[in-house]
Design a protein around this motif. Sequence first.
Motif, mmCIF file in Angstrom:
data_model
loop_
_atom_site.group_PDB
_atom_site.id
_atom_site.type_symbol
_atom_site.label_atom_id
_atom_site.label_comp_id
_atom_site.label_asym_id
_atom_site.label_seq_id
_atom_site.Cartn_x
_atom_site.Cartn_y
_atom_site.Cartn_z
ATOM 1 N N GLU A 111 0.861 -1.179 0.000
ATOM 2 C CA GLU A 111 0.000 0.000 0.000
ATOM 3 C C GLU A 111 0.899 1.232 0.000
ATOM 4 O O GLU A 111 1.625 1.491 0.960
ATOM 5 C CB GLU A 111 -0.913 0.015 1.229
ATOM 6 C CG GLU A 111 -1.890 1.186 1.229
ATOM 7 C CD GLU A 111 -2.820 1.152 2.426
ATOM 8 O OE1 GLU A 111 -3.567 2.120 2.616
ATOM 9 O OE2 GLU A 111 -2.779 0.159 3.167
ATOM 10 N N GLY A 112 0.868 1.964 -1.072
ATOM 11 C CA GLY A 112 1.692 3.162 -1.174
ATOM 12 C C GLY A 112 0.959 4.380 -0.652
ATOM 13 O O GLY A 112 -0.094 4.284 -0.029
ATOM 14 N N ARG A 113 1.554 5.538 -0.903
ATOM 15 C CA ARG A 113 0.925 6.791 -0.477
ATOM 16 C C ARG A 113 0.020 7.310 -1.579
ATOM 17 O O ARG A 113 0.119 6.890 -2.733
ATOM 18 C CB ARG A 113 2.014 7.812 -0.169
ATOM 19 C CG ARG A 113 2.819 7.431 1.064
ATOM 20 C CD ARG A 113 4.179 8.074 1.047
ATOM 21 N NE ARG A 113 4.962 7.615 -0.087
ATOM 22 C CZ ARG A 113 6.057 8.240 -0.525
ATOM 23 N NH1 ARG A 113 6.447 9.337 0.060
ATOM 24 N NH2 ARG A 113 6.721 7.759 -1.554
ATOM 25 N N LYS A 114 -0.857 8.237 -1.226
ATOM 26 C CA LYS A 114 -1.830 8.754 -2.188
ATOM 27 C C LYS A 114 -1.112 9.324 -3.406
ATOM 28 O O LYS A 114 -0.194 10.134 -3.281
ATOM 29 C CB LYS A 114 -2.681 9.830 -1.521
ATOM 30 C CG LYS A 114 -3.865 10.282 -2.371
ATOM 31 C CD LYS A 114 -4.713 11.291 -1.610
ATOM 32 C CE LYS A 114 -5.912 11.724 -2.447
ATOM 33 N NZ LYS A 114 -6.740 12.726 -1.743
ATOM 34 N N PHE A 115 -1.550 8.905 -4.573
ATOM 35 C CA PHE A 115 -1.014 9.294 -5.873
ATOM 36 C C PHE A 115 0.358 8.683 -6.168
ATOM 37 O O PHE A 115 0.863 8.809 -7.266
ATOM 38 C CB PHE A 115 -0.920 10.819 -6.045
ATOM 39 C CG PHE A 115 -2.218 11.527 -5.829
ATOM 40 C CD1 PHE A 115 -3.362 11.134 -6.496
ATOM 41 C CD2 PHE A 115 -2.302 12.588 -4.945
ATOM 42 C CE1 PHE A 115 -4.573 11.783 -6.299
ATOM 43 C CE2 PHE A 115 -3.503 13.253 -4.735
ATOM 44 C CZ PHE A 115 -4.638 12.842 -5.410
ATOM 45 N N LEU A 116 0.979 8.062 -5.189
ATOM 46 C CA LEU A 116 2.262 7.373 -5.398
ATOM 47 C C LEU A 116 2.142 5.946 -4.881
ATOM 48 O O LEU A 116 2.951 5.477 -4.086
ATOM 49 C CB LEU A 116 3.392 8.099 -4.679
ATOM 50 C CG LEU A 116 3.822 9.458 -5.233
ATOM 51 C CD1 LEU A 116 4.919 10.049 -4.367
ATOM 52 C CD2 LEU A 116 4.288 9.344 -6.675
ATOM 53 N N GLU A 117 1.100 5.263 -5.350
ATOM 54 C CA GLU A 117 0.805 3.942 -4.802
ATOM 55 C C GLU A 117 1.764 2.859 -5.271
ATOM 56 O O GLU A 117 1.769 1.763 -4.717
ATOM 57 C CB GLU A 117 -0.636 3.524 -5.142
ATOM 58 C CG GLU A 117 -1.683 4.136 -4.240
ATOM 59 C CD GLU A 117 -2.211 5.453 -4.756
ATOM 60 O OE1 GLU A 117 -3.108 6.040 -4.124
ATOM 61 O OE2 GLU A 117 -1.705 5.912 -5.796
ATOM 62 N N ILE A 118 2.566 3.136 -6.315
ATOM 63 C CA ILE A 118 3.561 2.134 -6.692
ATOM 64 C C ILE A 118 4.474 1.928 -5.495
ATOM 65 O O ILE A 118 5.081 2.879 -4.993
ATOM 66 C CB ILE A 118 4.365 2.580 -7.933
ATOM 67 C CG1 ILE A 118 3.501 2.473 -9.180
ATOM 68 C CG2 ILE A 118 5.623 1.734 -8.101
ATOM 69 C CD1 ILE A 118 4.197 2.805 -10.460
ATOM 70 N N PRO A 119 4.576 0.712 -4.984
ATOM 71 C CA PRO A 119 5.271 0.486 -3.707
ATOM 72 C C PRO A 119 6.781 0.679 -3.826
ATOM 73 O O PRO A 119 7.357 0.599 -4.916
ATOM 74 C CB PRO A 119 4.922 -0.977 -3.391
ATOM 75 C CG PRO A 119 4.699 -1.594 -4.725
ATOM 76 C CD PRO A 119 4.060 -0.533 -5.565
ATOM 77 N N ARG A 120 7.393 0.915 -2.689
ATOM 78 C CA ARG A 120 8.842 1.116 -2.682
ATOM 79 C C ARG A 120 9.581 -0.141 -3.129
ATOM 80 O O ARG A 120 10.723 -0.059 -3.580
ATOM 81 C CB ARG A 120 9.292 1.549 -1.288
ATOM 82 C CG ARG A 120 8.862 2.977 -0.936
ATOM 83 C CD ARG A 120 9.624 3.510 0.268
ATOM 84 N NE ARG A 120 9.335 4.925 0.470
ATOM 85 C CZ ARG A 120 8.499 5.396 1.382
ATOM 86 N NH1 ARG A 120 7.840 4.556 2.154
ATOM 87 N NH2 ARG A 120 8.303 6.697 1.521
#
Length: 447
Positions: A111-120
């Motif tokens: 679960e990424g951050r809003k608008f940057l959901e591509i995970p680390r």
Amino acid sequence: MKYKSQKVAYWFFAFSMLLLVLQITYGFIMGFARIGFDGLHEFIPFNTARAVHTNLLVVWLLSGFMGAAYYIIPEEAQRELVSVKWAYVQLISLAVVGVAAIIGYHFNWWEGRKFLEIPRQLDYLVVANVLLFLGIILATLYKGKRKTTTALVLTMGLVFAALLYIPGMLPFDSQVTDSFFRWWVVHLWVEGVWELIMGGILSFLLIKLTGVDREVIEKWLYVIVGLTFLSGILGTGHHYYYIGVNKIWLIVGGIFSALEPLAFLAMALFAVNMYRKGEKKHPNKIALFWTLGSAIVSFVGAGLLGFAHTLPQTNLYTHGTLVTAMHAHLAFWGAYAMIVLAIISYALPNMTGRKFYDSPVGRAAFWMSNVGMVGMTVAFGVAGVAQVYLERKFKMDFMEVQAEVSIHFVVLILCATLFATGIGMYIWEFYKHGLPTDDALDLESDL
């Protein structure tokens, strides 16, 4: 097609079309969920659909930008790409990132951050992919016979987009600090360096489609670049106030966000004036429609609606409401989606040798998709204004308000159907041209 390596762009464009279809599909899933038809909730809950919808937007646009660069840079540099093989490897790795991210969202693997959901976990593959892409582009430019302003602005936008991805990779324990750097990626991409990419593609298309002297068109690029950096960088501040930083950023962000329409107005005037000055009657009217349409619609969506939404006096009420969706949909459509569809419309006949220029299906696709998007924007806008009054003024509960404004999503779905029909017709035209061939020749003079 002047250079055989340009046909690499076709496969990036085809990948973009596939992702666009998926993005629209998930948009419909959310739209029907908004009016109570949420039968897929067990498999695709609303939060998953939203994450997939927004991330597909980013990936298909990036794929389109990459395809545009692979088509434009050889022609501007006057040489073949340094490596076609590695360009295909880069496309495959991009597809792997996109597929892995989407699958992961559905199975709650990350679960990424809003608008940057591509995970680390996938960030490193993204970095490797972008470095490979930039290596091919920069090496081609370096070894090329000429270095034009159009190519340099396009490349500068792509390089800065890559650099600005780095702040989004940094882990922070503080949510405020994390959000601060997240906006460096989200805002400075879409209201900063992506505008440089748009400007580079727009310049290339106007040179090819209008016949206006290259020097005249490229001088405008300097104005656009200057306005973009002036307004876009400090305009980021209008996000900061809502994550807990000093109130001064609301003022600074509001003032410089108010200047952002000037950059888009300059683009619109630039495109229309070059068209009027042009003596060349290019037969590809569809590409011209999308090119001029992109400049004009981006001014309305990103410029005027952005200005109306981000003024501090207004933004205190509209921030985080459906008014944001109103601005975002027309802004992304005009500024970035339409310019990608424009370069595809121009490049496709040259890559395939099948010059299906001004077809009734192509014209219908342009008008239906644009009218549908305007209708969606209006539906979001009316729902958003109602939401602001009911929540902020009358203090109604969030879910009660969503029920009250759900009728507007019926209108939105109808308009989205018109939009999707237009996009379907565009994709039909895309595949009707067939695959690129080495025998396809661009008969235009080198402007």
